[in-house]
Design a protein around this motif. Structure first.
Motif, PDB file in Angstrom:
ATOM      1  N   ARG A 134       0.845  -1.177  -0.084  1.00 55.88           N
ATOM      2  CA  ARG A 134       0.103   0.109   0.091  1.00 55.88           C
ATOM      3  C   ARG A 134       0.786   1.232  -0.020  1.00 55.88           C
ATOM      4  NH1 ARG A 134      -5.403  -1.668  -1.004  1.00 55.88           N
ATOM      5  NH2 ARG A 134      -5.764  -3.530   0.083  1.00 55.88           N
ATOM      6  N   GLY A 135       2.277   1.226  -0.223  1.00 57.13           N
ATOM      7  CA  GLY A 135       2.876   2.395  -0.140  1.00 57.13           C
ATOM      8  C   GLY A 135       4.306   2.008   0.499  1.00 57.13           C
ATOM      9  N   LEU A 136       5.076   3.141   0.913  1.00 54.78           N
ATOM     10  CA  LEU A 136       6.244   3.352   1.682  1.00 54.78           C
ATOM     11  C   LEU A 136       6.651   4.351   1.887  1.00 54.78           C
ATOM     12  CD1 LEU A 136       9.542   2.710  -0.778  1.00 54.78           C
ATOM     13  CD2 LEU A 136       7.106   3.844  -1.454  1.00 54.78           C
ATOM     14  N   ALA A 137       7.596   4.730   2.757  1.00 54.42           N
ATOM     15  CA  ALA A 137       8.099   5.760   3.196  1.00 54.42           C
ATOM     16  C   ALA A 137       9.642   5.817   3.598  1.00 54.42           C
ATOM     17  CB  ALA A 137       7.397   6.479   4.539  1.00 54.42           C
ATOM     18  N   ALA A 138      10.313   6.811   3.154  1.00 56.93           N
ATOM     19  CA  ALA A 138      11.796   6.798   3.265  1.00 56.93           C
ATOM     20  C   ALA A 138      12.598   8.086   3.785  1.00 56.93           C
ATOM     21  CB  ALA A 138      12.746   5.759   2.361  1.00 56.93           C
ATOM     22  N   TRP A 139      13.446   8.187   4.195  1.00 53.25           N
ATOM     23  CA  TRP A 139      14.484   9.512   4.660  1.00 53.25           C
ATOM     24  C   TRP A 139      15.549   9.447   3.762  1.00 53.25           C
ATOM     25  CZ3 TRP A 139      19.367  10.831   5.279  1.00 53.25           C
ATOM     26  CH2 TRP A 139      19.653  12.066   5.638  1.00 53.25           C
ATOM     27  N   MET A 140      15.569  10.251   2.753  1.00 56.06           N
ATOM     28  CA  MET A 140      16.757  10.360   1.622  1.00 56.06           C
ATOM     29  C   MET A 140      17.517  11.564   1.811  1.00 56.06           C
ATOM     30  SD  MET A 140      14.330   9.647  -1.813  1.00 56.06           S
ATOM     31  CE  MET A 140      13.182  10.467  -0.994  1.00 56.06           C
ATOM     32  N   SER A 141      18.906  11.277   1.899  1.00 53.65           N
ATOM     33  CA  SER A 141      19.746  12.529   2.142  1.00 53.65           C
ATOM     34  C   SER A 141      19.764  13.412   0.927  1.00 53.65           C
ATOM     35  CB  SER A 141      21.291  12.247   2.382  1.00 53.65           C
ATOM     36  OG  SER A 141      21.865  11.345   1.144  1.00 53.65           O
ATOM     37  N   LEU A 142      19.881  14.737   1.084  1.00 54.19           N
ATOM     38  CA  LEU A 142      19.705  15.850   0.075  1.00 54.19           C
ATOM     39  C   LEU A 142      21.039  16.272  -0.279  1.00 54.19           C
ATOM     40  CD1 LEU A 142      17.283  17.230  -1.592  1.00 54.19           C
ATOM     41  CD2 LEU A 142      17.448  18.918   0.472  1.00 54.19           C
TER      42      LEU A 142
END
Length: 368
Positions: A134-142
Motif C-alpha cells: 500500500r506504499g512506503l516511506a523513506a528518509w533520503m539525504s539531500l
C-alpha cells in the motif's frame, strides 16, 4: 429610461472594477524565469479537467498518518515556506510550451523500475516485490550536484505494478534537472504513469490533485544547507478512498499532506501495488557522459560522507507499517564502474541508522 441606462452603466463599471481587482489580487510566486506559481481556487485547479476526474470529489486530507522514526529524521529541507496561498486556494504551476516540451522529453527517458529498458540511464537502490503493498516511506539525504543541461540526476521512492504491456507507477523525491526546472538547484518532484501509458512530471498534465497551500509537488529546496539534511517523504494509498497520497514527514512539526494521485488515473494500482523501492538514478547526455549520482562520490565505510537512505518502512496490504528488515530487499546496481551501493546498518526500523549508501561521480565509461 436615462435612470435605467445609468444604473446599467454603473453596474457594468462595478463589475469591471471587481474583475480587475480579482485579477490583481491573484497571488503569484516567481521561483525563477521558468517556474511561476499562481494561487488558484482549489476546486478550479487544472487537474480536475482530466476526463477521468469529471465527477471527482476532492479529498481534503488523508485518513492516515505516518509513524515517525523521530530519532532519525532530524534533517529537514522543505520546512521553510517559500509560498503560502490564501485559504481556499492552492499553488499551481503555469505551464509554458517550453516547460511542457522539456517535461515530455525527460519523461520518455525517466527511469522506470518496472522495465529493464534503461538506455543512457544508470541506477542504484533497493526494491521489494510481492503483492498487496500500500506504499512506503523513506528518509533520503539531500545533495547539490553540478549537472549539465543535457543530464539529470535524482533520488526517489516509488510504487508500481506491471503486466505484459501495462505499467502503472508513481515516484517522488529530489532531482537536479537544469533543462526542466530552469536552474541547477535541487528540486522536489513527482512522476506518474497511469492508464494507457498516460502520465508526466509534476502537474504538467492534469492528474495530481494539489491540497497543500504551502508545499507543492515540485519546489526548490532551501539553500545553503548545513549539517545533515534530507527529506522524509511517503507515497501511501488511502484506505477509505484508494487515492495515492504523498506526504512530507516533519521532525517535531506537523506533517504536510501535499496532495494525491486519484485512483481513477490508474488501471493496475487502483487497489495495491506489486513493487516498492528507493533508488538513485541518472540520465546521461547524448554524448554518453553520465552525471554524478547521490552526492557525487562512491559510498565508503564512513557513512556520513556518503549519500544515504534510511528509515525505510513499507506499508502492508492491511495498511500497517513494517520496517524494511522484515522484507527481502533486492539490490539493483547496473554500473559498478561509475556508481556504488553499500549496505548500511539495519536495526529495527524505529532505530535504524542507514539502510544503504549509494552514488558515484559518473563519467564517460559508465556504459549505456
Amino acid at each position: 429610461m436615462d435612470f435605467i441606462l445609468r444604473l446599467v452603466a454603473f453596474i457594468f463599471i462595478i463589475y469591471v472594477v471587481q474583475s480587475r481587482e480579482s485579477i490583481k489580487n491573484i497571488k503569484s510566486f516567481k521561483l525563477n524565469e521558468k517556474m511561476i506559481y499562481d494561487c488558484v481556487d482549489i476546486y478550479k485547479q487544472p487537474s480536475l479537467l482530466h476526463p477521468l476526474l469529471q465527477n471527482h470529489k476532492i479529498q481534503m486530507e488523508p485518513s492516515f498518518s505516518i509513524s515517525k522514526p523521530k530519532n532519525n529524521i532530524r534533517g529537514e529541507s522543505k520546512s521553510n515556506k517559500i509560498i503560502e496561498c490564501p485559504n481556499g486556494t492552492v499553488p499551481i504551476l503555469r505551464n509554458t510550451k517550453e516547460y511542457a516540451a522539456n517535461a515530455q522529453y525527460w519523461a520518455e527517458k525517466h527511469f522506470n523500475p518496472l522495465t529493464a529498458e534503461s538506455h543512457g540511464t544508470h541506477f542504484a537502490g533497493v526494491n521489494s516485490q510481492g503483492q498487496g503493498y500500500r506504499g512506503l516511506a523513506a528518509w533520503m539525504s539531500l545533495h547539490d550536484l553540478n549537472i549539465s543541461k543535457d543530464q539529470v540526476s535524482y533520488t526517489n521512492i516509488y510504487v508500481g505494478s506491471g503486466t505484459n504491456n501495462k505499467k502503472n507507477s508513481i515516484q517522488t523525491g529530489w532531482m537536479v534537472n537544469p533543462s526542466l526546472f530552469g536552474d541547477g538547484r535541487t528540486w522536489s518532484y513527482g512522476f506518474w504513469k497511469g492508464a494507457n501509458g498516460a502520465g508526466c512530471y509534476n502537474t504538467v498534465c492534469p492528474g495530481f490533485v494539489q491540497v497543500s497551500k504551502t508545499d507543492m509537488l515540485s519546489m526548490p529546496y532551501p539553500y545553503p544547507r548545513k549539517g545533515e539534511v534530507g527529506v522524509y517523504t511517503s507515497i501511501q494509498q488511502d484506505k477509505e478512498t484508494g487515492h495515492w497520497w504523498t506526504t512530507d514527514v516533519r521532525y517535531l512539526k506537523p506533517d504536510v499532506n501535499v496532495g494525491y494521485w486519484p485512483k481513477e488515473l490508474f488501471d493496475l494500482i487502483d487497489k495495491s501495488v506489486d513493487m516498492v523501492g528507493v533508488t538513485g538514478a541518472v540520465q546521461s547526455s547524448p554524448s554518453g557522459i553520465s552525471p554524478p549520482m547521490g552526492n557525487g562520490h562512491l559510498p565508503t565505510k564512513n557513512e556520513d560522507e556518503s549519500a544515504r537512505v534510511k528509515s525505510l518502512v513499507i506499508i502492508t496490504s492491511d495498511f500497517k507499517l513494517k520496517g524494511s528488515d522484515k522484507y527481502k530487499l533486492e539490490k539493483i546496481l547496473d554500473s559498478d564502474k561509475c556508481y556504488g551501493l553499500r549496505d548500511g546498518k539495519t536495526k529495527y526500523f524505529l532505530k535504524v541508522s542507514n539502510l544503504f549508501t549509494y552514488g558515484g561521480p559518473g563519467g564517460d565509461s559508465c556504459g549505456i
